[in-house]
Design a protein around this motif. Structure first.
Motif, PDB file in Angstrom:
ATOM      1  N   ASP A  29       0.825  -1.215   0.000  1.00  0.00           N
ATOM      2  CA  ASP A  29       0.000   0.000   0.000  1.00  0.00           C
ATOM      3  C   ASP A  29       0.858   1.264   0.000  1.00  0.00           C
ATOM      4  O   ASP A  29       0.381   2.342  -0.368  1.00  0.00           O
ATOM      5  CB  ASP A  29      -0.960   0.016   1.193  1.00  0.00           C
ATOM      6  CG  ASP A  29      -0.249   0.125   2.532  1.00  0.00           C
ATOM      7  OD1 ASP A  29       0.861  -0.429   2.667  1.00  0.00           O
ATOM      8  OD2 ASP A  29      -0.801   0.749   3.456  1.00  0.00           O
ATOM      9  N   VAL A 125      -2.537   3.382  -3.443  1.00  0.00           N
ATOM     10  CA  VAL A 125      -1.120   3.079  -3.253  1.00  0.00           C
ATOM     11  C   VAL A 125      -0.387   4.415  -3.177  1.00  0.00           C
ATOM     12  O   VAL A 125      -0.542   5.268  -4.058  1.00  0.00           O
ATOM     13  CB  VAL A 125      -0.559   2.228  -4.408  1.00  0.00           C
ATOM     14  CG1 VAL A 125       0.949   2.016  -4.225  1.00  0.00           C
ATOM     15  CG2 VAL A 125      -1.280   0.888  -4.478  1.00  0.00           C
ATOM     16  N   THR A 151      -3.777   4.606   3.830  1.00  0.00           N
ATOM     17  CA  THR A 151      -2.446   3.998   3.740  1.00  0.00           C
ATOM     18  C   THR A 151      -1.688   4.299   5.030  1.00  0.00           C
ATOM     19  O   THR A 151      -1.960   5.287   5.706  1.00  0.00           O
ATOM     20  CB  THR A 151      -1.653   4.550   2.545  1.00  0.00           C
ATOM     21  OG1 THR A 151      -1.586   5.989   2.637  1.00  0.00           O
ATOM     22  CG2 THR A 151      -2.306   4.165   1.222  1.00  0.00           C
ATOM     23  N   TRP A 214      -5.190  -7.000   4.892  1.00  0.00           N
ATOM     24  CA  TRP A 214      -6.093  -6.252   4.020  1.00  0.00           C
ATOM     25  C   TRP A 214      -7.535  -6.386   4.474  1.00  0.00           C
ATOM     26  O   TRP A 214      -8.008  -7.483   4.769  1.00  0.00           O
ATOM     27  CB  TRP A 214      -5.970  -6.735   2.575  1.00  0.00           C
ATOM     28  CG  TRP A 214      -4.733  -6.240   1.892  1.00  0.00           C
ATOM     29  CD1 TRP A 214      -3.583  -6.940   1.658  1.00  0.00           C
ATOM     30  CD2 TRP A 214      -4.531  -4.928   1.360  1.00  0.00           C
ATOM     31  NE1 TRP A 214      -2.667  -6.143   1.022  1.00  0.00           N
ATOM     32  CE2 TRP A 214      -3.217  -4.902   0.814  1.00  0.00           C
ATOM     33  CE3 TRP A 214      -5.311  -3.773   1.283  1.00  0.00           C
ATOM     34  CZ2 TRP A 214      -2.682  -3.772   0.209  1.00  0.00           C
ATOM     35  CZ3 TRP A 214      -4.779  -2.642   0.677  1.00  0.00           C
ATOM     36  CH2 TRP A 214      -3.487  -2.648   0.145  1.00  0.00           C
ATOM     37  N   LYS A 245      -5.092  -1.485   4.143  1.00  0.00           N
ATOM     38  CA  LYS A 245      -4.184  -2.429   4.798  1.00  0.00           C
ATOM     39  C   LYS A 245      -3.761  -1.905   6.157  1.00  0.00           C
ATOM     40  O   LYS A 245      -3.474  -0.717   6.311  1.00  0.00           O
ATOM     41  CB  LYS A 245      -2.947  -2.653   3.931  1.00  0.00           C
ATOM     42  CG  LYS A 245      -1.962  -3.681   4.489  1.00  0.00           C
ATOM     43  CD  LYS A 245      -0.727  -3.777   3.613  1.00  0.00           C
ATOM     44  CE  LYS A 245       0.267  -4.790   4.165  1.00  0.00           C
ATOM     45  NZ  LYS A 245       1.501  -4.849   3.362  1.00  0.00           N
TER      46      LYS A 245
END
Length: 253
Positions: A29, A125, A151, A214, A245
């Motif tokens: 991530d 991401v 993230t 996740w 995550k």
């Protein structure tokens, strides 16, 4: 024979329909030094570790960055799981900032529930651990707007999101939550497989994630009436999914 048939029918009617989740899971991530990320697209039951359903080639796969929307459909490669169709792509991240990856799948016909399922899923991401741009919206028909940066989350963090349909909040939306089981957890019974929460009157929900890994949040919204493959009336389930995550403190993964 009639008694056995009646019992079988009763079991079928009372058995829970376990949640389908459209996964769009990157290899990481956060990419603190940039580089390549591998993204797997699988239609499955995460907490139960399957079964995997055949996933037709998506209508669209793309990414949203500060430069706008980029179509990544040409980067898709077949990556079957247990004989069922799934997909994979690789993307090089060379600049700081959030990459909001998303998928619009083809409708999936679920005969057991007499409905089509269309789950619009996304994941963020973060390139170079920038912490920037994570709240960019894709503009999907149904979508979850993160109210917490999705993230760099520790296990136990509270995730909050806003459920949107056509850009407007959905009061009281129902959200199903599942963890991608790595085989280390066996649910005590079926009630523990899918967590269910509801958004408030403003369309906002929250959930504290108790384990590293996740987590998928799927806001389920009724779509337009449709026709089943045999021409009879059928329902459509629209899903707004976001994946986040969590990482244990002291862990590098």
């Amino acid at each position: 024979m009639r008694t056995l048939a009646a019992v079988a029918t009763l079991i079928a009617l009372t058995s829970p329909a376990f949640a389908h989740f459209q996964e769009i899971l990157p290899s990481e991530d956060v990419l603190p030094d940039g580089g390549k990320v591998t993204v797997d697209l699988v239609f499955t039951h995460p907490m139960e570790r399957g079964p995997t359903m055949d996933m037709a080639k998506p209508v669209r796969v793309g990414v949203v960055t500060e430069k706008g929307v980029e179509d990544l459909s040409s980067s898709l490669n077949e990556a079957p799981i247990d004989g069922k169709q799934a997909w994979r792509l690789e993307r090089a991240i060379a600049e700081p900032g959030a990459q909001v990856l998303f998928v619009e799948p083809k409708p999936y016909w679920e005969p057991a529930e007499n409905k089509y399922i269309v789950h619009y899923a996304k994941v963020v991401v973060d390139g170079y651990a920038s912490g920037e741009g994570w709240d960019r919206l894709v503009g999907l028909p149904v979508e979850i707007a993160p109210l917490v940066r999705p993230t760099g989350l520790w296990t136990g963090n509270l995730f909050r999101g806003l459920v949107l349909k056509d850009g407007q909040p959905v009061p009281g939306a129902e959200i199903e939550v599942e963890w991608v089981n790595d085989g280390s957890v066996t649910p005590p019974n079926e009630a523990f497989i899918t967590q269910v929460i509801k958004a408030d009157d403003m369309g906002v929900f929250s959930y504290a994630m108790p384990r590293a890994g996740w987590w998928g949040f799927a806001a389920l919204i009724d779509g337009p009436e449709a026709q089943s493959p045999d021409g009879t009336p059928a329902a459509t389930e629209l899903g707004a999914l976001i994946w986040v995550k969590t990482t244990d403190m002291g862990s590098s993964k």
